[in-house]
Scaffold this motif. Structure first.
Motif, PDB file in Angstrom:
ATOM      1  N   LYS A 124       0.828  -1.212   0.000  1.00 26.12           N
ATOM      2  CA  LYS A 124       0.000   0.000   0.000  1.00 26.12           C
ATOM      3  C   LYS A 124       0.861   1.261   0.000  1.00 26.12           C
ATOM      4  O   LYS A 124       0.567   2.214  -0.724  1.00 26.12           O
ATOM      5  CB  LYS A 124      -0.925   0.007   1.212  1.00 26.12           C
ATOM      6  N   LYS A 142      -8.269  -9.383  -1.940  1.00 25.57           N
ATOM      7  CA  LYS A 142      -8.420  -8.153  -1.161  1.00 25.57           C
ATOM      8  C   LYS A 142      -7.347  -7.135  -1.551  1.00 25.57           C
ATOM      9  O   LYS A 142      -7.630  -5.945  -1.696  1.00 25.57           O
ATOM     10  CB  LYS A 142      -8.330  -8.471   0.337  1.00 25.57           C
ATOM     11  N   GLN A 161      -8.210  -3.474  -3.100  1.00 19.14           N
ATOM     12  CA  GLN A 161      -7.736  -2.259  -2.423  1.00 19.14           C
ATOM     13  C   GLN A 161      -6.663  -1.527  -3.235  1.00 19.14           C
ATOM     14  O   GLN A 161      -6.122  -0.529  -2.780  1.00 19.14           O
ATOM     15  CB  GLN A 161      -7.198  -2.602  -1.033  1.00 19.14           C
TER      16      GLN A 161
END
Length: 86
Positions: free
Chosen positions: A17, A39, A43
């Motif tokens: 991230k 996931k 994201q």
């Protein structure tokens, strides 16, 4: 730069991230849990799945696994890693 991350749990997922948020690098991710992979894609923490064949295309590979698992992974994938020794 092309960054591969092995293990997308708390540490690996956070690294993915952060790299995606703060850089323009391509991030490829690998995790044994399909739910975690999905996931991470949803994201937008990773751009695509990291496969053993793609390991050699990475400029940087971050291994975010438990120590014994990390050692086993590197031993198993040694031939696919593009190591630069200086």
């Amino acid at each position: 730069m092309r960054v591969g991350i092995v293990g997308l749990g708390l540490i690996g997922g956070s690294m993915a991230k952060a790299i995606k948020t703060h850089t323009e690098h391509t991030v490829l991710g690998m995790d044994r849990d399909l739910t975690v992979m999905l996931k991470a894609r949803l994201q937008e923490a990773i751009d695509d799945e990291l496969t053993p064949d793609l390991l050699a295309t990475c400029d940087l590979v971050l291994v975010a696994l438990y120590p014994k698992d990390a050692i086993a992974f590197v031993r198993e994938q040694a031939g696919n890693l593009n190591a630069v020794v200086r």
